[in-house]
Structures are given as C-alpha cells and as structure tokens.
Write an enzyme that holds these catalytic residues in place. Structure first.
Site, short mmCIF file in Angstrom:
data_model
loop_
_atom_site.label_atom_id
_atom_site.label_comp_id
_atom_site.label_asym_id
_atom_site.label_seq_id
_atom_site.Cartn_x
_atom_site.Cartn_y
_atom_site.Cartn_z
N LYS A 64 38.39 42.16 37.88
CA LYS A 64 38.23 40.77 37.42
C LYS A 64 36.85 40.46 36.82
O LYS A 64 36.38 39.32 36.84
CB LYS A 64 38.53 39.75 38.55
CG LYS A 64 39.80 39.98 39.32
CD LYS A 64 40.96 40.48 38.51
CE LYS A 64 41.61 39.50 37.59
NZ LYS A 64 42.71 40.18 36.82
N HIS A 124 38.50 51.12 37.94
CA HIS A 124 37.76 50.20 38.82
C HIS A 124 37.19 50.97 40.01
O HIS A 124 36.64 50.37 40.94
CB HIS A 124 38.68 49.12 39.40
CG HIS A 124 39.26 48.16 38.41
ND1 HIS A 124 38.51 47.50 37.48
CD2 HIS A 124 40.54 47.73 38.25
CE1 HIS A 124 39.32 46.70 36.77
NE2 HIS A 124 40.54 46.83 37.22
N SER A 154 38.60 34.62 40.70
CA SER A 154 39.55 35.25 39.78
C SER A 154 40.44 36.24 40.55
O SER A 154 41.66 36.31 40.32
CB SER A 154 38.77 35.96 38.67
OG SER A 154 39.63 36.59 37.77
#
Ligand code: PPS
Length: 311
Positions: A64, A124, A154
């Site tokens: 995010k 990620h 988020s």
C-alpha cells in the site's frame, strides 16, 4: 485475462449442495518469523529457484505504498510513453509479482515465463525473504516508501476488499496488528529501514510516495537518471499525466477491476481508493494517534528516515 477467468471458475463452484474448500480469508502463515498471506508463504519455496537477469528492475515496497503507481510509471518509461502498449495487459501481468500465488491464478513465477527482457518485477518481501539471485546479480531496485499512518489506513481497506487476507476486525484491532507487525509482510518499521540500509550498498533508488505526490515530474526524472535513460520532455509530461491517480483509477489495466469479485471486491473498497497524503487524519482517533506516535518514536529511534504526514 486468463488470471481472472481462472479464479472465477476454479473454486467454490462445484455445485450448489457440494461442500468444497473455502479458499478465502485463510490465516497468515509465518516464514522465518514473518507473517504472510498463506498462499504467498507457499510460493516462497519455488521462488528460491528464481534466477534474476542483470537487466531486471525490481519494484519493492511495503504493501500500500504506491507499488502500482511506480509499476505503471516504469512500464510507461519502458514503452516510450506509449499508453496503448501499456494497455496490452493488466499491471500484474506486465509486472509479475514474484511471491504471488492464489487458487486459480497463475503464480508470479508462472507469469514470469511470458515476460521477455528487460523485465519489471514486483515484490513486497522483507529482505530476509527475497531470492538471493536478485542481490547476486546486482539487480537495480526501486523502493517506494509511504508514511506509516496512510499505509495503515490503506492496508485496512485493502484487507477488507482483498479476501486472501484474514478478516481485519475493527480499525482499532487492525491498527494494533499493524503496530505489532502482525499483518501480512510483518512490521512496516523494519521494512522501510532495512531497504534504506540496503540502498547504501546496492543499486536501490529509494523514493517516497509523498514526494511523488508533490512533484511527479521531478521524481520520474530521478527514475530516468537511475535507469540511465532519457525521454523527450513531451513524453515525460505525457507519463506524468497518464499515471495521475485520476487517470489510473479509470484505467482497467491499472486499477485491478479485471480481477474477479471473489478475490477483490471493489464494492467494499476500490483498489484505487483515494490516492492522497494525510487521509489518516479522517480515520485515527486522537487516542490512537497518540499511542501510534509514541510507539513510532520507539520503533524508528535512530533512523535517518523522515516521513511527511501531510503535504
Ligand atoms: S499493493 O496492493 O500493496 O500493491 O498496493 P499499492 O499499489 O502499493 O498501493 C495502493 C495505494 O496507492 C494508491 N495509488 C495512487 N496514489 C496516487 N497516485 C496514483 N497514480 C496511485 N495509484 C495507486 C492507491 O489509491 C492506494 O492508496 P489509498 O490510500 O488506499 O488510496
């Protein structure tokens, strides 16, 4: 788009009375101490065989933090600003997500087979879990960091709409999990700091979401310099304009709207949700903010990293 149709037909649809395995909202699984989406944890074994190529570029972020934005910018650069070429496939096909795996979808490793050099890759993963080959091959990496409060908000909305995550619970529950690192990919604090440290010894361009919001042209110029390429001013302006939040939100090849609702439910929360800095102010209570700030100061003590919480 094969991925979407595959997922839509592959699970929970065997017949109305038949009980089949429910693949949504599995609990996180820990790998080397890091909690991960169950399916992504399963992908890490095969991912160790990943062979990086020297001209790969890795886009790395804590979730995010603007991954999709940087991915679209990079693909536009690679396509010389040709938006039609960037509409050839959804962003997750154009930029394979290394650790991705989910029932009915091609995994990140499978998607890679269809991509020719020079490749753009997304992850990620915390450093402890990335394939060693990326470091050995000295692959260029672009890391984008975003302030923790906007990431937490988020991420909360994303947990709700993307059903590979466990149920986030209330915002207060989720914030607690975020602060203790009990969310997929573990602690934000460690992630942003370890990739910053890596940028001292490895070719990593460390960018901030807030800087990109403030002046995308300036930040894209940094990317061009890092990649050793240049583009005419007109093309650069076109990339800035085409990768604005407003444009990407309505671009089905960038906004994840092609993904079936079983997997991401945009009616709960759009993937392209608000795209601003400072949205956390609408969600954090005064008490949550004070608790968060005190914890943040402890976790980030001694760090050179400074995040802007508003523009
Ligand atoms: S993911 O799922 O982790 O890969 O998500 P990621 O792409 O990293 O982050 C999603 C958030 O980035 C916002 N976004 C943008 N902001 C500004 N401009 C552009 N072009 C843009 N594209 C995506 C997106 O809206 C998510 O943030 P929130 O705060 O939820 O709106």
């Amino acid at each position: 788009m094969q991925a979407a149709t595959a997922l839509g037909s592959s699970h929970k649809r065997q017949g109305s009375m038949e009980l089949v395995q429910d693949t949504s909202r599995p609990p996180l699984e820990y790998v080397k101490g890091f909690p991960l989406i169950k399916y992504f944890a399963e992908a890490l074994g095969p991912l160790q065989n990943f062979e990086a190529w020297p001209d790969d570029v890795l886009i790395s972020t804590y979730p995010k933090s603007g991954t999709t934005w940087v991915s679209e910018i990079l693909d536009m650069i690679y396509q010389g600003g040709d938006l039609e070429k960037c509409r050839r496939a959804p962003i997750f096909i154009r930029v394979p997500f290394l650790e991705f795996k989910a029932p009915g979808f091609p995994s990140g490793m499978e998607s890679l087979k269809d991509v020719s050099a020079p490749r753009l890759l997304k992850t990620h993963l915390p450093l402890a879990l990335i394939p060693q080959s990326l470091l050995d091959q000295k692959v260029k990496m672009i890391y984008m960091a975003r302030n923790a409060k906007d990431v937490a908000v988020s991420y909360y909305h994303f947990y709700q709409m993307a059903k590979v995550h466990p149920d986030p619970g209330t915002w207060d529950d989720f914030l607690e999990k975020f602060m203790t690192g009990a969310v997929s990919y573990g602690p934000w604090y460690q992630h942003v700091q370890e990739w910053w440290k890596l940028s001292q010894t490895h070719p990593v361009l460390y960018l901030f979401y807030e800087d990109m919001k403030e002046d995308p042209k300036r930040e894209i110029q940094k990317i061009l310099k890092f990649l050793g390429c240049s583009l005419p001013e007109k093309t650069l302006d076109h990339i800035v304009q085409s990768t604005s939040f407003k444009e990407m939100k309505k671009n089905p090849m960038a906004n994840y709207s092609t993904v079936p609702t079983d997997f991401m439910d945009h009616n709960i929360s759009a993937f392209m949700r608000k795209g601003i800095t400072g949205d956390w102010k609408h969600t954090f209570t005064v008490a949550q903010n004070e608790r968060f700030d005190a914890h943040y100061a402890e976790e980030m003590a001694g760090s050179e990293l400074n995040f802007r919480l508003q523009l």
